[in-house]
Write a protein that holds these residues in place. Structure first.
Motif, short mmCIF file in Angstrom:
data_model
loop_
_atom_site.label_atom_id
_atom_site.label_comp_id
_atom_site.label_asym_id
_atom_site.label_seq_id
_atom_site.Cartn_x
_atom_site.Cartn_y
_atom_site.Cartn_z
N ILE A 3 0.86 -1.39 0.32
CA ILE A 3 0.00 -0.03 0.00
C ILE A 3 0.95 1.32 -0.05
N LEU A 4 0.83 2.39 -0.79
CA LEU A 4 0.97 3.63 -0.84
C LEU A 4 0.22 4.55 -0.18
N CYS A 5 0.62 5.29 0.67
CA CYS A 5 -0.10 6.46 1.56
C CYS A 5 0.48 7.68 1.24
N LEU A 6 -0.15 8.67 0.69
CA LEU A 6 0.32 9.82 0.58
C LEU A 6 -0.75 11.01 1.63
N ASN A 148 7.54 -5.04 -1.78
CA ASN A 148 6.49 -5.52 -1.11
C ASN A 148 6.21 -4.80 0.23
N LYS A 149 6.76 -3.74 0.29
CA LYS A 149 6.83 -2.66 1.59
C LYS A 149 5.58 -1.85 1.49
N ASN A 150 5.08 -1.65 2.59
CA ASN A 150 3.83 -0.42 2.68
C ASN A 150 4.26 0.88 3.03
N VAL A 151 4.26 1.82 2.13
CA VAL A 151 4.99 3.23 2.05
C VAL A 151 3.93 4.46 2.56
N LEU A 152 4.68 5.24 3.58
CA LEU A 152 3.81 6.32 3.97
C LEU A 152 4.74 7.34 3.35
N VAL A 153 4.11 8.34 2.71
CA VAL A 153 4.60 9.74 2.28
C VAL A 153 4.00 10.68 2.61
N VAL A 154 4.77 11.53 3.44
CA VAL A 154 4.18 12.97 4.02
C VAL A 154 4.86 14.23 3.35
N ALA A 155 4.06 14.91 2.66
CA ALA A 155 4.75 15.90 1.77
C ALA A 155 4.05 17.13 1.70
N HIS A 156 3.83 17.65 0.54
CA HIS A 156 3.20 18.83 0.35
C HIS A 156 2.20 18.89 -0.67
N LEU A 187 -4.68 6.38 -0.49
CA LEU A 187 -4.12 5.17 -0.40
C LEU A 187 -4.43 4.64 -1.65
N TYR A 188 -3.30 3.77 -2.21
CA TYR A 188 -3.49 3.07 -3.30
C TYR A 188 -2.98 1.76 -3.03
N ASP A 189 -3.53 0.93 -3.77
CA ASP A 189 -2.83 -0.46 -3.73
C ASP A 189 -1.88 -0.46 -4.82
N TYR A 190 -0.98 -1.27 -4.83
CA TYR A 190 0.00 -1.28 -5.82
C TYR A 190 0.15 -2.95 -6.23
N LYS A 196 1.20 -1.46 -11.67
CA LYS A 196 0.11 -0.65 -11.46
C LYS A 196 -0.55 -0.10 -10.10
N PHE A 197 -0.75 0.99 -10.16
CA PHE A 197 -1.54 1.46 -8.72
C PHE A 197 -3.26 1.39 -9.09
N TYR A 198 -4.06 0.91 -8.13
CA TYR A 198 -5.38 1.00 -8.24
C TYR A 198 -6.05 1.18 -6.96
N ASN A 199 -7.47 1.05 -7.07
CA ASN A 199 -8.14 0.90 -5.79
C ASN A 199 -7.75 2.25 -4.82
N LYS A 200 -7.91 3.74 -5.30
CA LYS A 200 -7.53 4.71 -4.76
C LYS A 200 -8.84 5.03 -3.70
N ARG A 201 -8.15 5.37 -2.46
CA ARG A 201 -9.13 5.70 -1.30
C ARG A 201 -8.83 6.78 -0.66
N ILE A 202 -9.61 7.96 -0.60
CA ILE A 202 -9.38 9.27 0.08
C ILE A 202 -10.14 9.04 1.42
N LEU A 203 -9.29 9.05 2.66
CA LEU A 203 -9.82 8.72 3.98
C LEU A 203 -10.01 10.22 4.62
N LYS A 204 -11.47 10.43 4.84
CA LYS A 204 -11.88 11.60 5.45
C LYS A 204 -12.61 11.23 6.73
#
Length: 205
Positions: A3-6, A148-156, A187-190, A196-204
């Motif tokens: 999972i990629l989390c931005l 196969n690592k879950n990655v968290l990115v905090v940026a701008h 969040l995206y699954d990779y 490919k990235f897919y299953n975008k989720r915006i978590l509010k």
């Protein structure tokens, strides 16, 4: 499947004052810190274990990430890189956005802020920003996803707009209307095999 989390940083002092920030290193507000904590709580509720985190060299992103990690309750290796810094707003940095709009017009300011190729005076366009964010994303962030690592990115806002527009292959009109809200996890699954990235989720909340 990794999972990629931005996440964009929480509200900064100059966000609150409606000023162009860019590479100027301004702190979070108390509201920004609370936003970061809520983002961490959202991620904690999903029970996702992140293996590595990335952030920029600017304190508003670094502090947001630190608050999220404390809220998650476990340590994550952190890599800080200038490639993830906000886009440089040049001569606009420090200026109030409404006052700039009064001088140059709202449409011009929208182009400076949202378009792909239009540069603010002595600053970076989003396309310029992509020239540093995307190679870093491909080499480091996507490289970890491939492991196969879950990655968290905090940026701008704009460094993440450049990455999202690349991931989703957005056209210029779509990029113009792309907004990244403060401290809202995306969040995206990779798919490692199809890359490919897919299953975008915006978590509010």
């Amino acid at each position: 499947m990794p999972i990629l989390c931005l996440i964009r940083h929480g509200e900064s002092l100059w966000n609150k004052e409606n000023r162009f920030t860019g590479w100027v290193d301004v702190p979070l507000t108390d509201e920004g810190r609370e936003q970061a904590k809520k983002a961490g709580e959202i991620l904690k509720s999903l029970d996702i274990k992140f293996d590595i985190a990335y952030t920029s060299l600017l304190s508003r992103a670094i502090e947001t990430l630190e608050i999220i990690i404390r809220t998650l309750g476990y340590n994550i290796p952190v890599i800080k890189d200038i490639s993830l810094n906000e886009r440089h707003y040049g001569d606009l940095q420090g200026l109030n956005k409404d006052k700039v709009s009064e001088i140059y017009g709202k449409e011009q300011v929208k182009l400076w802020r949202r378009s792909l190729k239009v540069r603010p005076p002595n600053g970076e366009s989003l396309e310029d920003t992509q020239k540093r964010t995307i190679p870093f994303f491909e080499r480091a962030i996507k490289g970890d996803l491939e492991l196969n690592k879950n990655v968290l990115v905090v940026a701008h806002g704009n460094s993440l707009r450049s990455i999202v527009s690349y991931i989703e292959n957005l056209n210029e009109e779509q990029i113009l209307n792309l907004e990244i809200e403060p401290a809202v996890p995306i969040l995206y699954d990779y798919d490692i095999y199809n890359k490919k990235f897919y299953n975008k989720r915006i978590l509010k909340i």
